[in-house]
Design an enzyme around this catalytic site. Structure first.
Site, PDB file in Angstrom:
ATOM      1  N   GLN A 169       8.907 104.388 -60.398  1.00 40.32           N
ATOM      2  CA  GLN A 169       9.490 103.154 -60.949  1.00 40.32           C
ATOM      3  C   GLN A 169      10.639 103.523 -61.884  1.00 40.32           C
ATOM      4  O   GLN A 169      10.466 104.298 -62.821  1.00 40.32           O
ATOM      5  CB  GLN A 169       8.426 102.363 -61.716  1.00 40.32           C
ATOM      6  CG  GLN A 169       8.945 101.050 -62.309  1.00 40.32           C
ATOM      7  CD  GLN A 169       7.872 100.311 -63.112  1.00 40.32           C
ATOM      8  OE1 GLN A 169       6.781 100.835 -63.362  1.00 40.32           O
ATOM      9  NE2 GLN A 169       8.198  99.106 -63.523  1.00 40.32           N
ATOM     10  N   HIS A 178       8.646  94.546 -60.662  1.00 39.91           N
ATOM     11  CA  HIS A 178       9.431  93.961 -59.567  1.00 39.91           C
ATOM     12  C   HIS A 178       8.739  94.285 -58.256  1.00 39.91           C
ATOM     13  O   HIS A 178       8.341  95.425 -58.015  1.00 39.91           O
ATOM     14  CB  HIS A 178      10.873  94.469 -59.565  1.00 39.91           C
ATOM     15  CG  HIS A 178      11.016  95.945 -59.710  1.00 39.91           C
ATOM     16  ND1 HIS A 178      10.849  96.600 -60.914  1.00 39.91           N
ATOM     17  CD2 HIS A 178      11.285  96.904 -58.799  1.00 39.91           C
ATOM     18  CE1 HIS A 178      11.018  97.887 -60.740  1.00 39.91           C
ATOM     19  NE2 HIS A 178      11.281  98.111 -59.454  1.00 39.91           N
TER      20      HIS A 178
HETATM   21  P1  AMP Z   1      12.112 100.938 -58.568  1.00 40.41           P
HETATM   22  O1  AMP Z   1      12.429 102.340 -58.142  1.00 40.41           O
HETATM   23  O2  AMP Z   1      10.893 100.373 -57.903  1.00 40.41           O
HETATM   24  O3  AMP Z   1      12.042 100.815 -60.070  1.00 40.41           O
HETATM   25  O4  AMP Z   1      13.298 100.044 -58.036  1.00 40.41           O
HETATM   26  C1  AMP Z   1      14.333  99.561 -58.835  1.00 40.41           C
HETATM   27  C2  AMP Z   1      15.273  98.854 -57.914  1.00 40.41           C
HETATM   28  O5  AMP Z   1      16.134  98.037 -58.672  1.00 40.41           O
HETATM   29  C3  AMP Z   1      16.166  99.795 -57.085  1.00 40.41           C
HETATM   30  O6  AMP Z   1      15.935  99.548 -55.708  1.00 40.41           O
HETATM   31  C4  AMP Z   1      17.579  99.407 -57.516  1.00 40.41           C
HETATM   32  O7  AMP Z   1      18.487  99.446 -56.453  1.00 40.41           O
HETATM   33  C5  AMP Z   1      17.381  98.007 -58.057  1.00 40.41           C
HETATM   34  N1  AMP Z   1      18.321  97.568 -59.066  1.00 40.41           N
HETATM   35  C6  AMP Z   1      18.639  98.193 -60.211  1.00 40.41           C
HETATM   36  N2  AMP Z   1      19.489  97.455 -60.930  1.00 40.41           N
HETATM   37  C7  AMP Z   1      19.706  96.309 -60.232  1.00 40.41           C
HETATM   38  C8  AMP Z   1      20.481  95.134 -60.455  1.00 40.41           C
HETATM   39  N3  AMP Z   1      21.220  94.981 -61.561  1.00 40.41           N
HETATM   40  N4  AMP Z   1      20.462  94.158 -59.519  1.00 40.41           N
HETATM   41  C9  AMP Z   1      19.709  94.308 -58.396  1.00 40.41           C
HETATM   42  N5  AMP Z   1      18.958  95.373 -58.146  1.00 40.41           N
HETATM   43  C10 AMP Z   1      18.951  96.383 -59.035  1.00 40.41           C
END
Ligand code: AMP
Ligand code: ZN
Length: 138
Positions: free
Chosen positions: A92, A98
């Site tokens: 994460q 999310h």
């Molecule tokens: P995780 O590795 O599960 O924490 O996933 C975080 C996700 O958030 C990644 O797939 C990123 O591409 C996405 N992400 C980060 N910043 C943003 C943003 N400002 N808008 C949309 N997606 C984002």
């Protein structure tokens, strides 16, 4: 407010929002793993699922269920993989809960959730089940 998803929820930074209600917001991942990759977040900040209230969990998964079908249909996908990286040890990177909704196709090469893990020795499931029941009653 430093949390990036709190800032998305608050409208402080732009996002491709596809749905929202009183408890949760759904928007497109900025680096999609596939077309139609949606993130669904609770409006109330929490780093992990277990830190959320029952009401916020209900709102979060209600919106996940509402968006999963339309996200799949919009890109002509056959199914969706839905998952949460729950805590830093899992990869994460954004510490605001999310739920990933990732559209899938039979030949996309991505594998199932089972493909994340290697085979190996495991504790007897009866022993582990008892430990979890004890933790739940604590
Ligand atoms: P995780 O590795 O599960 O924490 O996933 C975080 C996700 O958030 C990644 O797939 C990123 O591409 C996405 N992400 C980060 N910043 C943003 C943003 N400002 N808008 C949309 N997606 C984002
Ligand atoms: Zn947050």
């Amino acid at each position: 407010m430093s949390c990036i998803f709190c800032r998305v929820v608050g409208g402080e930074i732009p996002a491709e929002i596809v749905a929202a209600d009183a408890g949760a917001v759904a928007f497109l991942d900025v680096h999609p793993l596939a077309d139609g990759h949606v993130l669904v977040v609770p409006r109330a900040h929490a780093a992990t699922l277990e830190a959320m209230s029952s009401a916020d969990v209900a709102a979060l998964f209600t919106l996940v269920a509402r968006v999963a079908g339309p996200a799949r249909q919009a890109v002509g996908a056959a199914g969706t993989t839905i998952g949460i990286n729950n805590g830093p040890a899992t990869g994460q990177t954004v510490p605001h809960v999310h739920v990933h909704i990732v559209p899938r196709w039979p030949d996309d090469g991505a594998g199932s959730v089972h493909s994340l893990f290697r085979a190996g020795p495991r504790r007897p499931i009866g022993e582990v089940g008892a430990a979890i029941r004890t933790a739940l009653s604590g």
